[in-house]
Write an enzyme that holds these catalytic residues in place. Sequence first.
Site, PDB file in Angstrom:
ATOM      1  N   GLY A 238      46.905  46.034  38.585  1.00 21.67           N
ATOM      2  CA  GLY A 238      46.359  47.363  38.844  1.00 21.67           C
ATOM      3  C   GLY A 238      46.261  48.265  37.631  1.00 21.67           C
ATOM      4  CD  GLU A 272      50.438  39.611  41.644  1.00 22.62           C
ATOM      5  OE1 GLU A 272      49.707  40.460  42.212  1.00 22.62           O
ATOM      6  OE2 GLU A 272      51.204  38.871  42.268  1.00 22.62           O
ATOM      7  N   PRO A 273      47.898  41.194  36.178  1.00 19.22           N
ATOM      8  CG  PRO A 273      47.849  40.964  33.844  1.00 19.22           C
ATOM      9  CD  PRO A 273      48.658  40.598  35.061  1.00 19.22           C
ATOM     10  N   GLY A 274      44.418  41.902  36.327  1.00 17.83           N
ATOM     11  CA  GLY A 274      43.084  41.318  36.411  1.00 17.83           C
ATOM     12  C   GLY A 274      42.179  42.120  35.487  1.00 17.83           C
ATOM     13  NE  ARG A 314      34.495  47.891  39.574  1.00 17.65           N
ATOM     14  CZ  ARG A 314      34.750  49.057  39.050  1.00 17.65           C
ATOM     15  NH1 ARG A 314      33.947  49.560  38.132  1.00 17.65           N
ATOM     16  NH2 ARG A 314      35.796  49.739  39.426  1.00 17.65           N
ATOM     17  CB  CYS A 346      14.136  47.055  49.086  1.00 19.59           C
ATOM     18  SG  CYS A 346      12.761  46.445  48.134  1.00 19.59           S
ATOM     19  CD  GLU A 347      20.647  48.249  50.634  1.00 17.58           C
ATOM     20  OE1 GLU A 347      21.318  49.286  50.791  1.00 17.58           O
ATOM     21  OE2 GLU A 347      20.922  47.157  51.136  1.00 17.58           O
ATOM     22  CE1 TYR A 374      38.895  42.408  41.115  1.00 15.68           C
ATOM     23  CE2 TYR A 374      39.320  44.002  39.388  1.00 15.68           C
ATOM     24  CZ  TYR A 374      39.781  43.081  40.299  1.00 15.68           C
ATOM     25  OH  TYR A 374      41.122  42.831  40.401  1.00 15.68           O
TER      26      TYR A 374
HETATM   27  N1  LLP Z   1      47.413  41.455  42.547  1.00 18.69           N
HETATM   28  C1  LLP Z   1      46.957  41.674  43.797  1.00 18.69           C
HETATM   29  C2  LLP Z   1      47.791  41.298  44.937  1.00 18.69           C
HETATM   30  C3  LLP Z   1      45.698  42.272  43.979  1.00 18.69           C
HETATM   31  O1  LLP Z   1      45.256  42.495  45.207  1.00 18.69           O
HETATM   32  C4  LLP Z   1      44.909  42.630  42.848  1.00 18.69           C
HETATM   33  C5  LLP Z   1      43.606  43.254  43.010  1.00 18.69           C
HETATM   34  C6  LLP Z   1      45.436  42.373  41.569  1.00 18.69           C
HETATM   35  C7  LLP Z   1      46.686  41.791  41.453  1.00 18.69           C
HETATM   36  C8  LLP Z   1      44.694  42.701  40.312  1.00 18.69           C
HETATM   37  O2  LLP Z   1      44.443  44.063  40.176  1.00 18.69           O
HETATM   38  P1  LLP Z   1      43.812  44.624  38.807  1.00 18.69           P
HETATM   39  O3  LLP Z   1      44.828  44.383  37.732  1.00 18.69           O
HETATM   40  O4  LLP Z   1      42.569  43.857  38.540  1.00 18.69           O
HETATM   41  O5  LLP Z   1      43.531  46.040  39.079  1.00 18.69           O
HETATM   42  N2  LLP Z   1      36.886  45.261  43.349  1.00 18.69           N
HETATM   43  C9  LLP Z   1      37.657  46.396  42.895  1.00 18.69           C
HETATM   44  C10 LLP Z   1      39.080  46.024  42.542  1.00 18.69           C
HETATM   45  C11 LLP Z   1      39.808  45.354  43.682  1.00 18.69           C
HETATM   46  C12 LLP Z   1      41.194  44.888  43.337  1.00 18.69           C
HETATM   47  C13 LLP Z   1      41.753  44.029  44.399  1.00 18.69           C
HETATM   48  N3  LLP Z   1      43.066  43.537  44.140  1.00 18.69           N
HETATM   49  C14 LLP Z   1      36.935  47.045  41.720  1.00 18.69           C
HETATM   50  O6  LLP Z   1      35.859  46.586  41.350  1.00 18.69           O
HETATM   51  O7  LLP Z   1      37.395  48.060  41.199  1.00 18.69           O
END
Ligand code: LLP
Length: 417
Positions: A238, A272-274, A314, A346-347, A374
């Site tokens: 997050g 858990e970084p994404g 997004r 078309c939106e 994302y």
């Molecule tokens: N761990 C869990 C359990 C999660 O559900 C998520 C993201 C992450 C880690 C990674 O979070 P991050 O570090 O990437 O913020 N589609 C949305 C973001 C949805 C995130 C869902 N869960 C966007 O485009 O902003």
Amino acid sequence: MPYSYKDGILHVDEVPLEDIASRFGTPVFVYSWSDIKTIYERMQSRLQDARGQIYYAVKANSNLSVIHRLAELGAGFDIVSGGELERVLMAGGAPEKTLFSGVGKTQAEISLAIKLGIKAFSVESESELQRIQSVAKNLAIRANLVLRVNPDIPIESHPYITTGLKENKFGMPLKQVERLYQEFGSDPWLNICGLSSHLGSQISSVEPYLIALENLLQLKARLSSKGFAVEMLDLGGGFGITYSEETPFEFGSFIERAFKLLKDEDIEIGIEPGRSLVAESGTLLTRVEYLKPAVEKDYKNFVVVDAAMNDLIRPPLYSAYHQIDPVVQQASQDEAREWDVVGPVCETGDFLGKGRRLCLEEGSLLAIRDAGAYAFTMSSNYNSRMRCPEVLVEGNQISLIRERESFQDLVQNERIV
Ligand code: LLP
């Protein structure tokens, strides 16, 4: 920084974006591997003193090459589906470094994950715990798991991406977790080894994490006093990035403050970084198809580009802002006007940015920034548009890591009856 102007042309690492557009066409996703690697290594070095492990959230960018290269650097993975699990395996990731989150794990997914010996399920409900117990028993293989707490801690983010509030479907209240830990803690088929929490996404402040950690540590103390071992805390992901004006916290200072709270604990820490690993590495490169300037009062200036909401959802979904840069630097702002950057879908919701001051002509290339997370993973075939190719750059090396879809790809599973 992976993106910079050299001689007036926007480059990713050492490669002019124009070269990528002419070689692979547009729209196209470009990622800088150098950037992802640098960020990963910086994070990992901060975690080194502790028993800290990065579990990359695959949903942010699940291209096999990205997973493969992160696995080579030693990353573990956070997955939320059987499909993501198969990707991790195919790309050479280790099941024993894989965490499985998500509120709807199916029997088949649980069974596959247990057979592969994943690090742990992050369990989101009592029913799920019972299901894991029964699958493990049938397979006669012990399942590893952590229980996910929903600590009811507010964060400042878009309501669709907060997860740690009472009103969210994720995790369980502290009391329930405490009860389940004790009820199932001695089950022969379950190895409950810790606790997890994930508060949401695009979080700029460190305080909510520290509050969550304090909650987890208090719970750990209560459980330990009753003889239940908590060997691992998974603090989730997050961590926010700067799309526009946001000033996210510095990862190093977060870890420093968290470790102060953890100093007397002998415990493994997972994060858990994404987004924070991959977002800024990426750009969605698009070309201007048409200019449609306002010709009457109160109409708007539209620039129609070849990327659309199906490629990057997004902006309409979360009112998200992505910076949009011209690939050829503009010498003067005299000719610039404010454009709404829209796609061919078309939106009315099909916009990539609104009111952007740009100097444009048909054929101009635009770089939609911070599209490494994302973006492709949330893209679709809406309007029967083929999904974009993905290109990975490292220094001056360019690799196509996903081909542009063809019409055949689009219809291959359909039947005319
Ligand atoms: N761990 C869990 C359990 C999660 O559900 C998520 C993201 C992450 C880690 C990674 O979070 P991050 O570090 O990437 O913020 N589609 C949305 C973001 C949805 C995130 C869902 N869960 C966007 O485009 O902003």
